[in-house]
Design an enzyme around this catalytic site. Structure first.
Site, PDB file in Angstrom:
ATOM      1  N   GLU A 182       0.846  -1.633  -0.109  1.00 36.68           N
ATOM      2  CA  GLU A 182       0.192   0.289  -0.351  1.00 36.68           C
ATOM      3  C   GLU A 182       0.582   1.858  -0.139  1.00 36.68           C
ATOM      4  OE1 GLU A 182      -3.087   0.012  -0.719  1.00 36.68           O
ATOM      5  OE2 GLU A 182      -3.797  -2.168  -0.035  1.00 36.68           O
ATOM      6  N   TYR A 222      -6.474   6.082   4.738  1.00 34.49           N
ATOM      7  CA  TYR A 222      -6.147   4.690   3.767  1.00 34.49           C
ATOM      8  C   TYR A 222      -5.599   3.363   4.079  1.00 34.49           C
ATOM      9  CZ  TYR A 222      -5.860   2.415  -0.821  1.00 34.49           C
ATOM     10  OH  TYR A 222      -5.844   1.508  -1.307  1.00 34.49           O
ATOM     11  N   ASP A 246      -9.744   5.933  -0.935  1.00 33.14           N
ATOM     12  CA  ASP A 246      -8.615   6.730  -2.075  1.00 33.14           C
ATOM     13  C   ASP A 246      -8.490   7.380  -2.829  1.00 33.14           C
ATOM     14  OD1 ASP A 246      -9.196   5.162  -3.682  1.00 33.14           O
ATOM     15  OD2 ASP A 246      -7.084   4.770  -3.622  1.00 33.14           O
TER      16      ASP A 246
END
Ligand code: SF4
Length: 354
Positions: free
Chosen positions: A36, A119, A137
């Site tokens: 991520e 997020y 996001d």
């Protein structure tokens, strides 16, 4: 458990269309976290090789925490946004210090880690710990804004709450990680910023903007941030086989990376002779030969445009190599140091190093 028709269609589509990516179907929170963070501001194709290298070098939280910052930044070189790497490193140490190296398992603990925002915390909590918290996001803002015709400008605290709550209404509580990933994937593959492929979209019949013919109005964005132009003069000081470099400590860009000593001007029209005079005066060099002055190199960052020149200075043989904060290395060892992409590009394109 009964789920909303929109969610059902989304998850079914995801099962058949998701891309085969190295972090797909992985629920190890460490790996989800690394993927991520890499994917923030980085395209998937570019991120894959970095992900593999990072996981190979640092297969778990403990190995990342034990690394030096130079090792972490070197692996990150070329990806940009280096605060991501510094924060990963810092957070790994936090996890070791506070949780004995075991990744925390609640949203509230995860979001307290350095560099992890709403997020990323939601992505890790939902994918690794099955916690029903929506991830929001850029991709998801776009999909949800069109799906529900949400006219609130995105990227503010108010809009975050609005989109979060709207997503919470339709999240699949038994598979929140799949739901979040499916929304992200739909945004990446179908609901493009320009020309969304609505014809292939599993949500077409549920999509408010599609049905109203108003897709181009969403998402609503605030006015653009102005790009700041900056003017850098890098000095490559050459002393026999040695060159001088320094670790950048300024808090604006590239903190922790290595660069040539430099001066910055706020003006575009600083004459090159004046730049040289200012620099040599600042480091107490009376005598140096200008070997080469490069053309201007332009390097674009999100909110900045860097205009850089590289000036090669030959220092006299007997000169004492001592300037505060500057280390003297063999020219051929430069590639062992983590460099900003601009400098890496210059030294390679100019043939300064192979
Ligand atoms: S129908 Fe079109 S605009 Fe609506 S979610 Fe699907 S791709 Fe996006």
């Amino acid at each position: 458990m009964k789920i909303n028709k929109t969610t059902e269609a989304l998850i079914e589509w995801y099962g058949m269309n998701k891309r085969d990516l190295p972090w797909r179907d992985v629920d190890d929170p460490y790996k989800v976290w690394i993927s991520e963070i890499i994917l923030q501001q980085t395209r998937v194709n570019q991120g894959i090789s970095y992900y593999y290298r990072f996981i190979e070098a640092f297969p778990n939280v403990n190995s990342l925490a034990a690394a030096t910052s130079d090792q972490v930044l070197k692996l990150w070189q070329g990806l940009g946004y280096y605060s991501r790497a510094r924060n990963l490193h810092h957070a790994a140490k936090q996890i070791v210090a506070s949780y004995g190296g075991v990744f925390p398992s609640t949203y509230d603990e995860i979001i307290k880690l350095k560099g992890i925002g709403q997020y990323t915390a939601a992505a890790i909590a939902s994918i690794s710990f099955n916690i029903a918290v929506p991830a929001v996001d850029g991709n998801i803002y776009r999909v949800l804004s069109r799906l529900f015709s949400i006219a609130e400008p995105i990227g503010t605290n108010t809009s975050y709450k609005l989109f979060f709550n709207r997503s919470l209404e339709i999240i699949d509580k038994s598979r929140p990680g799949i739901y979040n990933q499916a929304l992200m994937e739909l945004g990446a593959l179908v609901c493009h910023p320009q020309m969304p492929a609505c014809i292939d979209c599993p949500l077409q019949m549920h999509c408010s903007a599609y049905n109203d013919g108003t897709i181009t109005l969403f998402p609503v964005k605030n006015a653009k941030v102005k790009v700041q132009e900056r003017f850098f003069y890098y000095f490559i000081m050459i002393h026999g086989s040695k060159i001088g470099i320094r670790k950048r400590n300024e808090n604006d860009i590239w903190k922790g990376l290595y660069e040539f000593p430099m001066i910055e001007s706020s003006k575009a029209d600083l004459h090159i002779d004046e730049a040289i005079r200012l620099f040599t005066h600042s480091v107490n060099i009376d005598e140096a030969t200008i070997q080469y002055i490069s053309d201007e190199y332009r390097h674009k960052l999100t909110h900045r445009l860097i205009n850089a020149r590289f000036i090669h200075l030959l220092l006299p043989i007997g000169w004492q190599c001592s300037i505060d904060g500057v280390i003297w290395i063999n020219r051929n060892d430069l590639s062992n140091y983590a460099l900003p992409r601009l400098i890496d590009r210059y030294v390679k394109e100019s043939g300064f190093i192979d």
